[in-house]
Scaffold this active site. Structure first.
Site, PDB file in Angstrom:
ATOM      1  N   LYS A 205       0.848  -1.204   0.000  1.00  0.00           N
ATOM      2  CA  LYS A 205       0.000   0.000   0.000  1.00  0.00           C
ATOM      3  C   LYS A 205       0.881   1.250   0.000  1.00  0.00           C
ATOM      4  O   LYS A 205       0.685   2.156  -0.779  1.00  0.00           O
ATOM      5  CB  LYS A 205      -0.909  -0.050   1.234  1.00  0.00           C
ATOM      6  N   GLU A 211      10.478  -4.782   4.566  1.00  0.00           N
ATOM      7  CA  GLU A 211      10.522  -6.200   4.151  1.00  0.00           C
ATOM      8  C   GLU A 211      10.240  -6.339   2.655  1.00  0.00           C
ATOM      9  O   GLU A 211      10.951  -7.011   1.917  1.00  0.00           O
ATOM     10  CB  GLU A 211       9.467  -7.011   4.915  1.00  0.00           C
ATOM     11  N   GLY A 265      -5.076  -2.032   5.043  1.00  0.00           N
ATOM     12  CA  GLY A 265      -4.270  -3.175   4.598  1.00  0.00           C
ATOM     13  C   GLY A 265      -4.950  -4.514   4.825  1.00  0.00           C
ATOM     14  O   GLY A 265      -5.081  -5.338   3.911  1.00  0.00           O
ATOM     15  N   ARG A 266      -5.442  -4.741   6.050  1.00  0.00           N
ATOM     16  CA  ARG A 266      -6.031  -6.056   6.364  1.00  0.00           C
ATOM     17  C   ARG A 266      -7.440  -6.230   5.784  1.00  0.00           C
ATOM     18  O   ARG A 266      -8.046  -7.283   5.946  1.00  0.00           O
ATOM     19  CB  ARG A 266      -6.009  -6.297   7.870  1.00  0.00           C
ATOM     20  N   GLU A 351      -5.166  -7.224  15.145  1.00  0.00           N
ATOM     21  CA  GLU A 351      -4.634  -5.917  14.751  1.00  0.00           C
ATOM     22  C   GLU A 351      -5.758  -4.865  14.786  1.00  0.00           C
ATOM     23  O   GLU A 351      -5.515  -3.699  15.073  1.00  0.00           O
ATOM     24  CB  GLU A 351      -4.021  -6.004  13.352  1.00  0.00           C
ATOM     25  N   HIS A 382      -5.012 -33.803  17.021  1.00  0.00           N
ATOM     26  CA  HIS A 382      -3.892 -34.663  17.415  1.00  0.00           C
ATOM     27  C   HIS A 382      -2.758 -33.838  18.003  1.00  0.00           C
ATOM     28  O   HIS A 382      -1.635 -34.319  18.112  1.00  0.00           O
ATOM     29  CB  HIS A 382      -3.413 -35.475  16.206  1.00  0.00           C
ATOM     30  N   LYS A 510       7.653  -0.758  12.535  1.00  0.00           N
ATOM     31  CA  LYS A 510       8.341  -0.264  11.335  1.00  0.00           C
ATOM     32  C   LYS A 510       9.418   0.750  11.742  1.00  0.00           C
ATOM     33  O   LYS A 510      10.502   0.787  11.188  1.00  0.00           O
ATOM     34  CB  LYS A 510       7.338   0.362  10.360  1.00  0.00           C
TER      35      LYS A 510
END
Ligand code: G6Q
Length: 543
Positions: A205, A211, A265-266, A351, A382, A510
């Protein structure tokens, strides 16, 4: 103001006191119509919340939060494009990305729908060109692999949905996702690929995230070393709100897909951030995904509190977290294809609502987003289910399963359904000492062994759960399911009076790494560091 001060909240606290000593198995015994009373259906998606620790009276009391939180007002402000993300001064209009009608959706007085449609058209053209082989790499070969480089909201949504819709994949395109700054992620992905047949989608965005920028630069270097600088325009496209930064990176503006600052973003999988998903499953399936979400939008915007699916799920969340004391919630999809859903929801829920400060800056005064965790059933059974059954903690669970399999191998799906329903039943009922004893006696276990094993064979039960049953895991119902959770998150934010759409914790992360990087690289002196941080950096530099 915090929600805890309200009269409704006080009334609910009294209900909770009584419910702490009530067992779910008794509620079921006393009312054979619990399923009918406590389940809702919308567009084929069935939500059974009869195994939640609620009564009709409690649901009515909880529904009072609709008025207390001014839900109708918040929904109106959301739809009108008001800057309800007040700390960033932004509107929240991800629902516009999937809007199906002709009604305009306004932002600052302008209809956003023409630009939404223009980008959808650009995506459609690009998908068709790539799938048909009209779009080729610099050497004239067809693209076979797409690598999405992005992180957080620019990764989790399309990655989760690409796996969820595995049954709908376009056969000759493989889509990969690289997010981690650790070079291992990119390096291990690239070893399987040829630069001549690989396309990179750089999804960010802001187009500044460390990263993504590092992974994009390394991918560019990998491509340019093999095919030369002029190959970049055939092998790189970008998705961003920051088109000038895309151009500076060297990506042809014609190959840039825009979105806007009113898409968080999410919440961005519905935008061009969904491009790798559309490339994986085809644009028609991507559009069905949007239509499913739009159906949930219409339901959420127009349905009264008691029948409003996202709102009811929000109420159950509030009830478990704030009144019964649950610190976490498990997301248990009985679907290998939904394996990444817990991870996706971790970001969406934690978030968005993992916050203390209310909209007026005061403290929320109650726990907000619970810790969300989970794993695909039956794998989780399990592994960690032991703790849910007998660990003594209250852990509400979301079971998610489809009536029909997406990969119909004979003999699998009925067993999957049996496991899913058996777990929620066992968690609800538990097993009393008497039942455990009866079982062992029937199996002719000697009395001395029964006496020794009895404490271990008892299951307290009373563990609440909701089961979401989809007709099938197809693009439409996936869209519906994800939009259901999005609106639930928004409703929770309204109830707790917090802004679900900012993320100062992410921004802080960040900022922090940028401060230490020059010290680690030896370009700045290690000043003003605590002894632990200084010691760790010194140990790395000595190496
Ligand atoms: C999402 C968050 C965060 C964001 C990433 C990537 O809501 O803000 O997860 O999506 O930090 O940001 P960019 O897309 O700007 O690279």
């Amino acid at each position: 103001m915090s929600a805890v001060a309200s009269k409704t909240w006080q009334g609910l606290a009294e209900h909770a006191g009584r419910m702490r000593t009530t067992h779910l198995r008794d509620l079921f015994a006393a009312d054979t119509k619990r399923f009918e009373r406590f389940s809702l259906e919308h567009g084929g998606l069935l939500a059974d919340f009869s195994k939640q620790r609620v009564t009709a009276e409690i649901m009515t009391a909880l529904s009072g939060l609709w008025w207390e939180a001014d839900m109708a007002g918040w929904i109106a402000r959301l739809r009108a494009g008001e800057a309800i993300n007040h700390t960033e001064g932004r509107a929240v209009l991800h629902h516009a990305l999937r809007h199906q009608g002709t009604r305009p959706i306004l932002h600052n007085g302008l209809d956003v729908m023409p630009q939404v449609h223009a980008v959808l058209e650009q995506m459609r053209r690009f998908c068709n060109a790539l799938h048909s082989g009209e779009w080729r790499g610099a050497t004239g070969e067809q693209i076979l692999d797409v690598v999405n480089i992005g992180i957080g909201g620019s990764d989790l949504g399309p990655k989760m949905a690409t796996q969820a819709l595995a049954a709908y994949r376009v056969p000759h395109i493989r889509v990969h996702y690289v997010s981690n700054l650790d070079g291992a992620h990119l390096a291990t992905t690239l070893t399987q690929l040829s630069p001549r047949t690989t396309l990179f989608v750089i999804a960010s965005k802001t187009f500044t995230t460390q990263e993504t920028m590092q992974n994009a630069a390394s991918a560019r270097h990998w491509l340019v070393s093999a095919l030369g600088e002029q190959a970049v325009r055939r092998h790189f496209v970008a998705v961003s709100t920051n088109l000038p930064a895309v151009a500076t990176f060297g990506i042809d503006p014609d190959n840039a897909f825009a979105f806007w600052d009113w898409v968080g973003g999410r919440f961005s999988v519905w935008s061009a951030i969904g491009l790798p998903l559309a490339l994986a499953v085809g644009m028609e399936n991507f559009e069905r995904f949007l239509i499913g979400a739009a159906a949930m939008d219409a339901h959420f915007f127009e349905t009264p509190a008691e029948h409003n699916l996202p709102f009811v799920l929000a109420l159950l969340n509030v009830w478990n977290a704030d009144f019964l004391g649950a610190e976490s919630r498990a997301c248990l999809p009985y679907s290998q294809s939904l394996e990444l859903l817990p991870r996706y929801l971790q970001q969406l829920e934690m978030e968005s609502n993992g916050k203390r400060a209310t909209r007026d800056g005061s403290d929320a005064g109650c726990p907000t987003a619970p810790i969300l965790w989970g794993e695909a059933g039956t794998n989780g059974q399990h592994a960690f289910y032991q703790l849910i059954h007998q660990g003594g903690r209250l852990i509400p669970c979301d079971f998610i399963v489809a009536r029909e399999p997406d990969f119909p191998l004979p003999g699998h799906h009925d067993k999957l359904l049996a496991n899913c329903f058996a777990q929620s039943e066992a968690l609800m009922r538990g097993k009393t000492a008497e039942e455990a004893r009866d079982e062992m006696e029937t199996a002719h276990v000697p009395e001395a062994v029964i006496a020794r094993l009895l404490p271990y064979k008892v299951f307290p039960g009373n563990q609440p759960s909701t089961t979401l049953l989809l007709p099938r895991l197809d693009p439409y119902h996936l869209g519906q399911l994800i939009a259901l959770y999005e609106h639930k998150v928004f409703a929770l934010g309204c109830i707790w009076n917090i802004n679900s759409f900012d993320q100062w914790g992410v921004e802080y992360g960040k900022q922090l790494a940028n401060r230490l990087l020059p010290i680690i690289e030896g370009r700045a002196a290690p000043e003003k560091l605590d002894s632990s941080t200084a010691g760790l950096i010194a140990a790395c530099r000595r190496q």
